[in-house]
Design a protein around this motif. Structure first.
Motif, PDB file in Angstrom:
ATOM      1  N   LEU A 237       0.773  -1.221   0.009  1.00 37.22           N
ATOM      2  CA  LEU A 237       0.027   0.173   0.169  1.00 37.22           C
ATOM      3  C   LEU A 237       0.715   1.231   0.040  1.00 37.22           C
ATOM      4  O   LEU A 237       0.668   2.330  -0.913  1.00 37.22           O
ATOM      5  CB  LEU A 237      -0.962   0.180   1.364  1.00 37.22           C
ATOM      6  N   LYS A 238       2.108   1.196   0.748  1.00 38.62           N
ATOM      7  CA  LYS A 238       2.739   2.361   0.847  1.00 38.62           C
ATOM      8  C   LYS A 238       3.462   2.523  -0.610  1.00 38.62           C
ATOM      9  O   LYS A 238       3.644   3.735  -0.940  1.00 38.62           O
ATOM     10  CB  LYS A 238       3.958   2.081   1.790  1.00 38.62           C
ATOM     11  N   SER A 239       3.574   1.421  -1.308  1.00 39.18           N
ATOM     12  CA  SER A 239       4.434   1.688  -2.610  1.00 39.18           C
ATOM     13  C   SER A 239       3.567   2.389  -3.716  1.00 39.18           C
ATOM     14  O   SER A 239       3.843   3.155  -4.474  1.00 39.18           O
ATOM     15  CB  SER A 239       4.763   0.345  -3.096  1.00 39.18           C
ATOM     16  N   VAL A 240       2.214   2.013  -3.537  1.00 42.30           N
ATOM     17  CA  VAL A 240       1.265   2.252  -4.485  1.00 42.30           C
ATOM     18  C   VAL A 240       0.578   3.593  -4.364  1.00 42.30           C
ATOM     19  O   VAL A 240       0.180   4.177  -5.459  1.00 42.30           O
ATOM     20  CB  VAL A 240       0.348   1.275  -4.827  1.00 42.30           C
ATOM     21  N   ALA A 241       0.169   4.019  -3.094  1.00 35.46           N
ATOM     22  CA  ALA A 241      -0.178   5.327  -2.779  1.00 35.46           C
ATOM     23  C   ALA A 241       0.280   6.517  -3.462  1.00 35.46           C
ATOM     24  O   ALA A 241      -0.685   7.383  -4.045  1.00 35.46           O
ATOM     25  CB  ALA A 241      -0.397   5.207  -1.167  1.00 35.46           C
ATOM     26  N   PRO A 242       1.436   6.913  -3.228  1.00 38.69           N
ATOM     27  CA  PRO A 242       1.753   8.252  -3.726  1.00 38.69           C
ATOM     28  C   PRO A 242       1.571   8.344  -5.388  1.00 38.69           C
ATOM     29  O   PRO A 242       0.873   9.175  -6.068  1.00 38.69           O
ATOM     30  CB  PRO A 242       3.257   8.077  -3.542  1.00 38.69           C
ATOM     31  N   ILE A 243       1.900   7.135  -6.197  1.00 41.01           N
ATOM     32  CA  ILE A 243       1.620   7.154  -7.691  1.00 41.01           C
ATOM     33  C   ILE A 243       0.237   7.210  -8.163  1.00 41.01           C
ATOM     34  O   ILE A 243      -0.419   7.946  -8.894  1.00 41.01           O
ATOM     35  CB  ILE A 243       2.302   6.075  -8.167  1.00 41.01           C
ATOM     36  N   LEU A 244      -0.650   6.576  -6.923  1.00 44.10           N
ATOM     37  CA  LEU A 244      -2.165   6.323  -7.304  1.00 44.10           C
ATOM     38  C   LEU A 244      -2.668   7.995  -7.081  1.00 44.10           C
ATOM     39  O   LEU A 244      -3.354   8.503  -8.001  1.00 44.10           O
ATOM     40  CB  LEU A 244      -2.834   5.410  -6.315  1.00 44.10           C
ATOM     41  N   VAL A 245      -2.461   8.667  -6.196  1.00 39.33           N
ATOM     42  CA  VAL A 245      -2.812  10.062  -5.933  1.00 39.33           C
ATOM     43  C   VAL A 245      -2.193  10.811  -7.272  1.00 39.33           C
ATOM     44  O   VAL A 245      -3.048  12.014  -7.656  1.00 39.33           O
ATOM     45  CB  VAL A 245      -2.286  10.590  -4.564  1.00 39.33           C
ATOM     46  N   PHE A 246      -0.910  10.727  -7.460  1.00 38.63           N
ATOM     47  CA  PHE A 246      -0.681  11.799  -8.409  1.00 38.63           C
ATOM     48  C   PHE A 246      -1.108  11.696  -9.890  1.00 38.63           C
ATOM     49  O   PHE A 246      -1.885  12.530 -10.603  1.00 38.63           O
ATOM     50  CB  PHE A 246       0.853  11.247  -8.715  1.00 38.63           C
TER      51      PHE A 246
ATOM     52  N   LEU B 161      -3.753  -2.063 -10.826  1.00 39.30           N
ATOM     53  CA  LEU B 161      -2.642  -2.251 -10.079  1.00 39.30           C
ATOM     54  C   LEU B 161      -3.272  -2.331  -8.544  1.00 39.30           C
ATOM     55  O   LEU B 161      -2.808  -3.039  -7.611  1.00 39.30           O
ATOM     56  CB  LEU B 161      -1.412  -1.497 -10.201  1.00 39.30           C
ATOM     57  N   VAL B 162      -3.614  -1.224  -8.019  1.00 41.29           N
ATOM     58  CA  VAL B 162      -4.532  -0.876  -6.779  1.00 41.29           C
ATOM     59  C   VAL B 162      -5.601  -2.218  -6.506  1.00 41.29           C
ATOM     60  O   VAL B 162      -5.406  -2.666  -5.531  1.00 41.29           O
ATOM     61  CB  VAL B 162      -5.090   0.238  -6.643  1.00 41.29           C
ATOM     62  N   ARG B 163      -6.226  -2.739  -7.503  1.00 44.72           N
ATOM     63  CA  ARG B 163      -7.163  -3.687  -7.568  1.00 44.72           C
ATOM     64  C   ARG B 163      -6.331  -4.968  -7.120  1.00 44.72           C
ATOM     65  O   ARG B 163      -6.705  -5.911  -6.381  1.00 44.72           O
ATOM     66  CB  ARG B 163      -7.786  -3.766  -8.666  1.00 44.72           C
ATOM     67  N   LEU B 164      -5.303  -5.192  -7.799  1.00 38.98           N
ATOM     68  CA  LEU B 164      -4.158  -6.511  -7.527  1.00 38.98           C
ATOM     69  C   LEU B 164      -3.966  -6.340  -6.170  1.00 38.98           C
ATOM     70  O   LEU B 164      -3.988  -7.378  -5.493  1.00 38.98           O
ATOM     71  CB  LEU B 164      -3.231  -6.295  -8.584  1.00 38.98           C
ATOM     72  N   VAL B 165      -3.503  -5.249  -5.599  1.00 35.13           N
ATOM     73  CA  VAL B 165      -2.776  -5.208  -4.170  1.00 35.13           C
ATOM     74  C   VAL B 165      -4.025  -5.314  -3.209  1.00 35.13           C
ATOM     75  O   VAL B 165      -3.973  -6.119  -2.350  1.00 35.13           O
ATOM     76  CB  VAL B 165      -2.495  -3.862  -4.013  1.00 35.13           C
ATOM     77  N   ILE B 166      -5.194  -4.784  -3.654  1.00 41.06           N
ATOM     78  CA  ILE B 166      -6.561  -4.989  -2.484  1.00 41.06           C
ATOM     79  C   ILE B 166      -6.770  -6.454  -2.419  1.00 41.06           C
ATOM     80  O   ILE B 166      -7.521  -7.041  -1.695  1.00 41.06           O
ATOM     81  CB  ILE B 166      -7.577  -4.044  -3.119  1.00 41.06           C
ATOM     82  N   ARG B 167      -6.494  -7.156  -3.632  1.00 40.21           N
ATOM     83  CA  ARG B 167      -6.944  -8.517  -3.744  1.00 40.21           C
ATOM     84  C   ARG B 167      -6.271  -9.368  -2.633  1.00 40.21           C
ATOM     85  O   ARG B 167      -6.831 -10.386  -2.361  1.00 40.21           O
ATOM     86  CB  ARG B 167      -6.891  -9.193  -4.997  1.00 40.21           C
ATOM     87  N   PHE B 168      -5.341  -8.849  -2.241  1.00 38.21           N
ATOM     88  CA  PHE B 168      -4.514  -9.526  -1.145  1.00 38.21           C
ATOM     89  C   PHE B 168      -4.765  -9.005   0.338  1.00 38.21           C
ATOM     90  O   PHE B 168      -4.117  -9.468   1.341  1.00 38.21           O
ATOM     91  CB  PHE B 168      -2.723  -9.333  -1.340  1.00 38.21           C
ATOM     92  N   ALA B 169      -5.658  -8.165   0.311  1.00 37.09           N
ATOM     93  CA  ALA B 169      -6.293  -7.850   1.506  1.00 37.09           C
ATOM     94  C   ALA B 169      -6.604  -8.591   2.707  1.00 37.09           C
ATOM     95  O   ALA B 169      -6.377  -8.564   3.684  1.00 37.09           O
ATOM     96  CB  ALA B 169      -7.380  -6.591   1.441  1.00 37.09           C
TER      97      ALA B 169
ATOM     98  N   LEU C  61      -6.749   4.992   0.620  1.00 38.38           N
ATOM     99  CA  LEU C  61      -5.260   5.340   0.185  1.00 38.38           C
ATOM    100  C   LEU C  61      -5.174   6.694   0.290  1.00 38.38           C
ATOM    101  O   LEU C  61      -3.932   7.183  -0.062  1.00 38.38           O
ATOM    102  CB  LEU C  61      -5.205   4.838  -1.153  1.00 38.38           C
ATOM    103  N   LEU C  62      -6.159   7.437   0.514  1.00 36.63           N
ATOM    104  CA  LEU C  62      -5.679   8.946   0.411  1.00 36.63           C
ATOM    105  C   LEU C  62      -5.611   9.415   1.901  1.00 36.63           C
ATOM    106  O   LEU C  62      -5.389  10.600   2.114  1.00 36.63           O
ATOM    107  CB  LEU C  62      -6.961   9.726   0.062  1.00 36.63           C
ATOM    108  N   ILE C  63      -5.495   8.540   2.776  1.00 36.21           N
ATOM    109  CA  ILE C  63      -5.552   9.074   4.466  1.00 36.21           C
ATOM    110  C   ILE C  63      -4.049   9.489   4.561  1.00 36.21           C
ATOM    111  O   ILE C  63      -3.885  10.686   5.283  1.00 36.21           O
ATOM    112  CB  ILE C  63      -5.756   7.842   5.402  1.00 36.21           C
ATOM    113  N   PRO C  64      -3.056   9.226   4.032  1.00 36.63           N
ATOM    114  CA  PRO C  64      -1.624   9.575   4.353  1.00 36.63           C
ATOM    115  C   PRO C  64      -1.555  11.061   3.757  1.00 36.63           C
ATOM    116  O   PRO C  64      -0.887  12.007   4.458  1.00 36.63           O
ATOM    117  CB  PRO C  64      -0.718   8.750   3.182  1.00 36.63           C
TER     118      PRO C  64
END
Length: 408
Positions: A56-65, A186-194, A352-355
């Motif tokens: 989550l830490k890896s994908v969140a910055p690029i997601l916001v941008f 990509l975020v959906r893929l990460v969230i599948r591992f939630a 993912l926008l909490i940070p």
């Protein structure tokens, strides 16, 4: 020999294509049982939670941008004269939702169980320091902002570049849209591992803190859901009453019943667009207006997301005992409103926008992403209620802006 279609319905098919909500519930229950009955074993699978938070830490910055950049660059001027009032209602409703969340968070402060051993903390002393930190963060190098998860810098550069690219070629804007869709995938893929991540996080938390941690999750969920109910049943009706000058509740309950219930189970504002379109048609609204306002609302009308971002950010603030005055809280409401408008359409996208909001309090990305992990634990209920509020409000505000005052 088993048919491939039947194999897809087996355990592997359930893991890859099964209900994420069901999988999260299973992971949550399994984590509680393991943490309570086998604490030593719970610590051995702590890596699952750590890997999930790290992803989550890896994908969140690029997601916001990418999301904010693409959203602004592809925004088109609307020809309908009704879009202005509807847009204002969307923004007003989201801001008031964030404000309600601030009030509730200070009235019912919730503290979380977080690992603070290797985390840095640099809290601002007052609103002046907050504003100075924001200005300093905004003007940093964009590459450095992405590398260091400086969300204020990321947001600022995304807005500026998005405005500049509004006048770019259509192929450029299409590329941004494709990139945004790719990052969302990509975020959906990460969230599948939630489910696995939650299994590890909950197991370790229960092993270390016992069932006191579940009480904290319950209190946090009560504040979140309570805020969303206040927005749905008090704030939104008040806005509609001011706009229409008549009893708003028949319209409010119609939207909640015919749009909110469906959105609660689909957990996707985008997937609920056809339902909202059909409801607008039954309400006799102008098709030229709602055909634009409903998809627009699914993107930027995010009162539930604003509540989630605000409540979880202030839970982190209370946990770290960071002083927060009234002007800072009001600024948080504004930041949460802006962040919510850029929330991803995927389940759990607002988390993912909490940070971004935590950043204004000097809370490090390590701690912020632990808060996101807590959000996924309670997300089975939180995300459903949030989506129901968001989607039903799309129809409600479209109707409020287009129906004639004083008439049913």
């Amino acid at each position: 020999m088993a048919h491939p279609a039947n194999q897809a319905r087996g355990p592997l098919g359930f893991i890859l294509h099964g209900s994420l909500v069901t999988q999260i519930v299973i992971g949550l229950i399994a984590g509680i049982l393991l943490g309570h009955f086998a604490p030593a074993a719970a610590h051995s699978i702590a890596l699952l939670g750590q890997l999930f938070v790290s992803a989550l830490k890896s994908v969140a910055p690029i997601l916001v941008f990418v999301l904010v950049l693409s959203s602004i660059a592809n925004q088109k001027a609307q020809s309908s004269s009704r879009m202005g009032p509807i847009l204002m209602l969307y923004i007003l409703g989201t801001f008031l939702a964030a404000l309600i969340a601030v009030i509730a968070s200070f009235a019912f402060p919730v503290k979380l169980k977080l690992d603070l051993a290797n985390s840095t903390l640099n809290p601002p002393g007052n609103i002046v320091e907050v504003l100075l930190d924001l200005l300093t963060s905004i003007v940093v190098n964009p590459v450095a902002a992405l590398l260091n998860a400086n969300y204020m810098g990321i947001l600022a550069w995304a807005i500026v570049l998005g405005l500049a690219l509004k006048h770019g070629s259509q192929s450029t804007r299409d590329l941004l849209t494709d990139t945004s869709n790719a990052v969302s995938s990509l975020v959906r893929l990460v969230i599948r591992f939630a489910p696995l991540g939650i299994f590890g996080l909950v197991a370790v938390t229960i092993a270390d803190s016992g069932f006191e941690a579940l009480r904290q999750y319950g209190l946090l969920l009560m504040v979140l859901v309570g805020c969303m109910l206040v927005v749905a049943l008090l704030i939104n009706p008040l806005i509609v009453f001011v706009k229409l000058r008549r009893n708003p509740y028949p319209l409010v309950f119609t939207c909640l019943r015919e749009s909110g219930i469906t959105a609660f189970f689909t957990r996707s504002s985008a997937a609920n667009i056809p339902v909202n379109m059909a409801l607008c048609e039954r309400l006799g609204l102008n098709k030229d207006t709602y055909s634009v306002s409903i998809p627009l609302g699914a993107t930027i009308n995010m009162a539930g997301a604003a509540v989630t971002i605000t409540v979880l950010t202030l839970a982190a603030v209370h946990t770290l005992e960071i002083p927060a005055d009234l002007p800072t809280a009001l600024l948080l409401s504004l930041v949460a409103t802006i962040a919510a408008c850029g929330a991803s359409g995927v389940a759990g996208g607002s988390l993912l926008l909490i940070p971004l909001a935590c950043n204004m309090f000097g809370i490090s990305n390590d701690i912020a992403m632990q808060v996101v992990g807590v959000g996924f634990v309670i997300g089975v209920v939180q995300d459903s209620v949030e989506t129901a509020l968001n989607s039903s409000t799309d129809v409600l505000f479209t109707a409020a802006a287009t129906l004639e005052p004083g008439r049913s």
